[in-house]
Structures are given as C-alpha cells and as structure tokens.
Enzyme design. Structure first.
Site, PDB file in Angstrom:
ATOM      1  N   TYR A  18     -19.467  11.020 -12.783  1.00  0.00           N
ATOM      2  CA  TYR A  18     -19.534  12.242 -13.593  1.00  0.00           C
ATOM      3  C   TYR A  18     -18.239  12.516 -14.367  1.00  0.00           C
ATOM      4  O   TYR A  18     -18.275  13.191 -15.394  1.00  0.00           O
ATOM      5  CB  TYR A  18     -19.834  13.454 -12.711  1.00  0.00           C
ATOM      6  N   ARG A  69       0.798  -1.228   0.000  1.00  0.00           N
ATOM      7  CA  ARG A  69       0.000   0.000   0.000  1.00  0.00           C
ATOM      8  C   ARG A  69       0.830   1.276   0.000  1.00  0.00           C
ATOM      9  O   ARG A  69       0.677   2.113  -0.872  1.00  0.00           O
ATOM     10  CB  ARG A  69      -0.926   0.037   1.224  1.00  0.00           C
ATOM     11  N   HIS A  83      -7.396  -4.777  -7.039  1.00  0.00           N
ATOM     12  CA  HIS A  83      -7.195  -4.016  -5.801  1.00  0.00           C
ATOM     13  C   HIS A  83      -8.471  -4.056  -4.951  1.00  0.00           C
ATOM     14  O   HIS A  83      -9.293  -3.136  -4.996  1.00  0.00           O
ATOM     15  CB  HIS A  83      -6.833  -2.565  -6.157  1.00  0.00           C
TER      16      HIS A  83
END
Length: 823
Positions: A129, A39, A85
């Site tokens: 969006y 990570r 992931h």
C-alpha cells in the site's frame, strides 16, 4: 565429546573426536561476528548498517530518486531481498520505514508516501500500500559513486555487486545517529544537528588539538527531531571523549489560562523515542489512581501540525507543580545513552568524537582522491584521442590520401600509425571521425576541447599532489550540503541541572534578562534586540498574557552571576546562562523552573562577576524611598535552594531595583520617583548594614509617591551620566546628572520632569551613561531599543519627546551598545 567424520580420511578410518565446548565456542564466535559485522553495527565512515545501505543502494539502482515519482515499497523490498539482503521481508521493510519517519530520523533519507506509522507506535501500512523514493539528502549519498569512489563486493550469491560503504559528504553517524544490539555488544548514538556537527568537524579539522570542551561549544549536545529540553549534561563531555555517557531529555510544556479560571498544562514536545499513546495512558493511570491530583481532564489534541497533550488543571492546583510531578513519575523525562560502537574495517570499536571525525575525514579524503583520479584518467584518455585528431588535422591532406589509398580499415589504421607516429587507439579515433568534423568550426571545437582538457588535467594533478586542496574541497562540499539541508536546532539545551560548567558550552555574549508579574523569565541575546528609530512602536520580544506585564529586566553577560530579588525580600543567585534562551516572541520559563524553592515573584535582577567579593556591596532601593547597602559577600549562599533573606520589607513597601557599588570614594546615589522628583546624595551617607535589615531613608516622599528607579554614579562618570525619565505614554528625555545637585540623604529632591496630559505620569527612569543604548518595555511585551544619543537631552523641568508609541511604558533600561562585527 562428539564424533565427526573426516571426509578426506575415507570411510574406513575412525571418526574424529572433538571437544564439544570448543565446537560451540568456535561456532558461536562465527555467529556473533556475523551478526556484528553484517547486521547490528553501523560503519564508522557512513554511519549505516548493511540493511540500510542495501535499501538505499537498491533504490539508487532502480532510479527512485527525489526527482521521480514514488514507487511501491514492495518493489523496493523485493529488489533488496533478491539481490543484496537475503533476510526477512518484514525486517527489511521496517528498516526502510524508519528511514522515512521524520520523528525517528533527524534527516530522513527516504521520502515516504502513505501510512508510515506514527509517533503513537502505530505500524506502517503493508508494503503493497505504501510508496517511497529517496529523499533529496538520500539522493546525495550516492554522489560520484559511479567514479570508483568506493570499493564494491559480491553479493550473497555472486551475481551482483554492492558498495562496502557510501561516498557521503557529511558525518551521518552523528547526524542521524544509530541504534543496534549485537551479540555481547550494542551501539547507541543520538542524532545531532547537521550544522553544529559540521562546525565541530571543521573546527577539529582546523585544529586537531582542539579540546573536547571547545568541540562542545560548536556541538553543544544531541538534537532530536521531536524537540524537548536537554539537561543534566554531566555525561556529554565524557561521551565526546570516550563514546560512553548519558544526558537527560525532558518534555517541553506551556501553561495556558482557562477562560473560566484555572489553568491548562499543554505538553507540545516529548522525549525522543517515547511512544506518545503510552505516555498519555501512563498519565491517565496516575490520575485515575490519584497519584497525581488536580487534573480535571486529559486530552490528546495532537494532529499533523504537532503534538498537543492537554491537561485541564483545577483552580486550586498549580500547573507547573503537576508538571514536575509527572516528570518524576512518567516518561516526560528520559535518559539518553551514548555508546558509540561502530565498525572500523570489520572490527567493532568504541569511538569518541575525535575518532569519528578522523575516520570520516580519512574516508572523505579517499573519496576525493579516487574521484579525482577517475576524472584524471578519463581526461587523459580523451586528451590522448584529441592529440591524435589534431595531428591528423595538421596533416589533413596526407591523412586523407593515406586512408583513400588503403584497401581496408586495417591497412588504413597501419598507414596512419606510420604516417603520424600515433598508436592504435588514436588511429581508430581518426578513422571513426565523421566528415563533418573537418569543417572550420568543428576543427576549432576540437582545439578548444584540447586546451580545456589540458588545463583540467593540470588542475586534477594539482589536487592529487596537494593535501590542502583536498581538505578545502571536503570543506566546501560539506558547507554546500549544510546550506541546502541544515535546519535550526529542535532540542533546547538547559544547563541549569548539569554539573558540566555551562562556560564550556555557552558562548560569551551580552544578554537581556526579562521577568513578568506572573512569574515568567527569559533570556535573549542582546544582539537579537536590534536598534530601532526613536518614536516607533517597537517589536514584540516576549509573549505577555492579558493579565500579565513585564516587571523587571536587566542587561548583563551570559557568564555573569544573576542576582534575583523577589517581592518577599528573598535573594536568589544562579548563572545567567542557566536561564533558557527561548528566543523572541514567546513567554519564556516560569521562575519555578529556574530557581529552586522560590517564593513570590522576581521583582529585580542584576548581574555580578561573583558573590565572593569583599570590595563590593549590594544596594537595594525600595518603593517607599529606602536604600540598603550590604557587603556582596553576605549573599554568597544565595545559590542554595530557597535563596536567602536579602531585606526586611514593611507592609506596603516593595523592591524597585538593586545595584552593585564598588565601595569607592566619591560614589553618589541617585533616586527618581513618580512624583517627578529626584535626589542625589553621597554613597557614604548610606552606611553598610546587615543583610536582613530594612535600610535607611533615601528620599522623603509624599504620601502617594513611589520610587521608580535608583542607581549609583562614580565621580569620574558624573559629567557623562544622564538621568533619563520616561512617562507612561512613552515621552522621555535625558538630563545631565550634574544638574541634580548633591544633597543630604532623606531630602525631597528636585524636579526631574514636567508631566502633562499628553505624556501621562512618570513611570520609569534610568541612568544613561555615554555610549549606552536604551530599551523601553511596554505592557504588551513590546520593546524598543534605540541609541542613547537619540534620546533628547533637556533640562530637569521639561517633558521630552516620544520614544515609543505603542502601549503603556512599564520600564526602561540602559544597555551596552551593540558590538560592531568585523566585515
């Protein structure tokens, strides 16, 4: 203690007893290592964290390159979560958004469309969006990945394969930087300029023994997409060596005049990662609490063109002083930390710049080797087929007869193997060959392809056998990428506040130092001021306001000590490279940003090797005709805050210029005045006097006359030296210095020029030595540099010819000729 049932022991056995502390330590260690490796920390080879690599790879697999239309961000995030992931969608989307933000990434790897947040800290619009695709550089990260250039591993559920590292061409960890917090460790790598990083890497590649300071000459500091001014580089060399250090980043601002008086402080660049909205709020709070006084209004006029935070300054306050108050009290200045922690294999390691270069080089060489081996294997496979085809074509009739006599494909395959001595693969290729291949042109194509592949195989084998060819390929591909994607440095470097010697970071070059009446100072490389033809308009190299004009400039070397004299008689000294190089066309920096504790304006400048010399003297010329000679060592403390007193000036007098005498026999002094007179006398007549004295009379002037220039000529240079005199309207000429006979100090001098209506009065003069160039400055910030040999040589009582045709001449300076570069 805790009880654990051993599943292999059976239910009848007693449970195991384990120390809870050991269990916690073991579990926490596993968790910590998982966070570190999967990570928080980037890989030393490609500079990417797993989430970033997975996002980019998913977009590559989906074909969302820079050459296709944008796709919905939600589609990308869903693909990443489902395949590679298995973590939160918001964290994944935020990571993708950051790679598209031009103020966060030095070279964005994703091209976003829609609302991707702002430098004010606004969040991006929801993923449903916005749209995204790989940027052009992001697409290039995957060059040759299909050629077995990197290792792949199973994804979390074993249904997909993902790359362990990307085969990128440039050192991305340094170029785009990285930030991450793991368990018990963190990484912080500022971004750097792509071209500079490549130059530093190639310099190290050519000479692995290169020093850190030599690396810093190629890569002089981090380069942030938001610009700013980088200074206090004390920790930079340490960061390059060890991976730990810090530098300071300051906002960039300018001062504008307000139409009705007063000034306007305009902040147009802020430090990297600073939230602009919070910065403006912080400034407003200080003004509201009256911790900062003198600000009449505060506005944020930023738009798509850039940042513009405007502070209206009241008339009785100085904008620069308020700016420095804000530096100490707000995030107008921040500290940027280096902590280069990255994964080498699966081990977190602290790395210096050489370590990063070494890991990138090894990775890149491995990519080139594996790519070459892949191409070689493919070429050998094809060559093997072609050899079989050619054998069949050479015995075409027998081949056809064997095939026609066979009952089926298996019998035909066996017959061909026996007939031609080929293997199964070649025999099958012959059977698969279309009849059209038997035409003359098609047969020739096969032969040409065989010849081409034979040469290609030889070349590929040569690449694999010779490490120097692999290095050259790495170099060529890196330079090619730089040519397509590198851009100019965004962050300016100012070494004036750094204990790191700027000699380690600043190239040695001839420079021009320019000052204006309103206190702006700038440095430009002399090579940037190209020669032009005599009589042209010149070019703009400094932005000068309507009420400002150029008052002084000097030619010197970037590593010289600059001596600056103010109109109050103070002497300041700094290194020439401490004056920021702000490029052509703009105002430069205010004196107060360069000299500590300066009073008044700088009116004269010169450069010397150092201030400790006991064999040289500082010679100061004043407008009322005085000359003052003082040992240079008397000014050794001029580097301190506020400088030191250099001369006592009477009311109405001012400093014209200053020169350095070598204190050698037969030196002479020449002084020129605006009444078209000049005088030359022996240096011995101007005896050495104390630092704070007024000086002695050099020239007896008429009541309204003023000195415009003074210089020192050695006897050996007398026959080659000329006094160049220039009028207000740009007409000038050069007269041999020997025509000005040696006189006693304090005389009225002899004629140096004949002014007329066309020329206007004499305004400037300089001594022109053989081979030198001439630079003329006008009142509009324009300048014209011409070869000294182009200046007309005339007698003392002449007017000369046009040298510059734009504006009114303010000054003239002789500079060294440009260095001819080897072709």
């Amino acid at each position: 203690m805790t009880e654990v049932i051993d599943p292999e022991a059976g239910a009848s056995n007693a449970p195991l007893e384990l120390e809870i502390g050991n269990v916690m330590r073991s579990s926490f260690a596993d968790y910590a290592m998982s966070v570190i490796t999967d990570r928080a920390l980037p890989d030393a080879r490609d500079g990417l964290k797993p989430v970033h690599r997975r996002i980019l790879y998913s977009m590559h697999q989906l074909g969302i390159t820079h050459m296709v239309a944008h796709k919905k961000s939600a589609r990308v995030v869903g693909d990443v979560l489902g395949k590679y992931h298995p973590h939160g969608d918001s964290a994944c989307y935020d990571s993708a958004v950051r790679m598209a933000q031009h103020w966060a990434m030095r070279h964005p790897l994703i091209d976003g469309q829609g609302n991707f947040g702002s430098i004010d800290g606004d969040n991006a619009a929801a993923m449903r969006y916005t749209e995204m695709r790989l940027s052009k550089l992001g697409t290039r990260l995957f060059a040759d990945i299909q050629k077995n250039t990197v290792d792949f591993r199973d994804n979390f559920d074993g249904t997909e394969r993902e790359p362990e590292v990307l085969p990128l061409t440039y050192p991305n960890l340094l170029v785009n930087g990285s930030e991450g917090i793991a368990v018990g460790m963190a990484t912080s790598v500022p971004p750097h300029n792509l071209r500079e990083t490549a130059d530093a890497f190639l310099a190290w590649l050519d000479n692995p023994e290169i020093t850190t300071r030599e690396i810093a000459q190629h890569m002089p500091g981090p380069d942030f997409p938001t610009g700013g001014i980088l200074h206090d580089l004390d920790g930079y060399i340490q960061a390059l060596d060890t991976g730990r250090g810090a530098v300071k980043l300051r906002s960039q601002w300018t001062v504008e005049d307000r139409p009705r008086g007063g000034s306007r402080l305009v902040i147009d660049q802020i430090p990297y990662a600073v939230n602009k909205a919070k910065l403006v709020e912080q400034i407003a709070e200080l003004v509201r609490e009256k911790k900062i006084e003198g600000v009449a209004d505060l506005r944020d006029e930023s738009n798509k063109k850039g940042i513009r935070i405007v502070l209206e300054i009241k008339r009785e306050f100085e904008a620069e002083a308020i700016a420095f108050q804000l530096v100490t009290m707000t995030q107008l200045e921040t500290s940027v930390r280096y902590n280069i922690m990255a994964l080498v294999g699966q081990t977190p390691m602290q790395l210096g710049v050489r370590d990063l270069f070494e890991h990138f080089r090894a990775h890149r060489i491995e990519v080139i080797q594996r790519r070459t081996q892949f191409d070689l294997d493919r070429a050998l496979d094809r060559l093997h087929i072609l050899e079989g085809l050619l054998m069949a074509l050479d015995r075409l009739d027998e081949t056809i007869a064997t095939i026609r006599a066979s009952a089926d494909a298996d019998e035909a395959r066996g017959g061909l193997i026996d007939l031609l001595g080929i293997d199964v693969t070649q025999a099958q290729a012959i059977l698969d060959m279309k009849l059209q291949k038997l035409t003359g042109l098609q047969i020739q194509d096969i032969r040409d392809e065989h010849d081409r592949l034979t040469a290609e195989v030889a070349d590929l084998r040569d690449i694999l056998a010779r490490s120097e060819r692999q290095v050259e390929i790495m170099r060529t591909e890196l330079l090619d990428l730089c040519d397509q994607h590198a851009n100019e440095r965004c962050t300016e470097i100012d070494t004036s506040l750094s204990k790191v010697s700027a000699a380690d970071l600043i190239p040695e070059e001839d420079v021009m130092l320019i000052g204006t009446q309103q206190g702006y100072l700038k440095r430009i490389a002399a090579k940037d001021m190209n020669r032009q033809n005599r009589g042209t308009k010149g070019r703009s190299i400094m932005s000068v306001g309507e009420d400002d004009l150029v008052t002084t400039f000097h030619a010197g070397h970037s590593h010289d000590t600059l001596i600056a004299l103010t109109d109050s008689g103070q002497v300041h000294a700094i290194k020439a490279y401490d004056i920021p190089d702000t490029g052509l066309g703009n105002k430069g920096r205010h004196y107060r940003n360069v000299f500590e504790g300066v009073e008044g304006n700088v009116v004269a400048m010169l450069t010397v090797d150092g201030l400790e010399s006991v064999t040289h003297s500082l010679v100061i010329f004043t407008a009322q005709g005085l000359v003052k000679r003082t040992p240079l060592s008397a000014y050794s403390n001029a580097t301190r805050r506020g400088g030191i007193q250099g001369i006592s000036l009477v009311e109405g007098d001012s400093i014209v210029c200053a020169r350095v005498s070598k204190d050698e026999p037969n030196e002479s002094v020449i002084v020129a005045a605006d009444n078209a007179k000049a005088i030359r006398f022996g240096m011995e007549e101007a005896r050495a006097i104390g630092r704070t004295s007024r000086g002695v009379r050099a020239m007896n002037l008429s009541e309204d006359a003023r000195v415009v220039a003074g210089d020192i000529i050695h006897a050996d240079d007398l026959e080659k030296a000329h006094l160049m005199v220039v009028s207000e309207k740009g007409l000038g000429k050069a007269t041999p210095a020997s025509e000005f006979r040696l006189q006693s100090r304090g005389g009225k001098g002899v004629t140096s020029y004949t002014p007329n209506k066309r020329s206007g009065p004499v305004v400037a003069a300089t001594v022109l030595f053989e081979g030198a160039d001439v630079v003329l400055f006008n009142d509009q910030g324009g300048a014209n540099r011409i070869a000294g040999s182009d200046v007309p040589h005339n007698g003392r009582a002449t007017t000369g010819s046009a040298i510059i045709r734009n504006g009114s001449v303010r000054n003239v300076l002789a500079v060294p000729p440009p260095v001819e570069e080897d072709q």
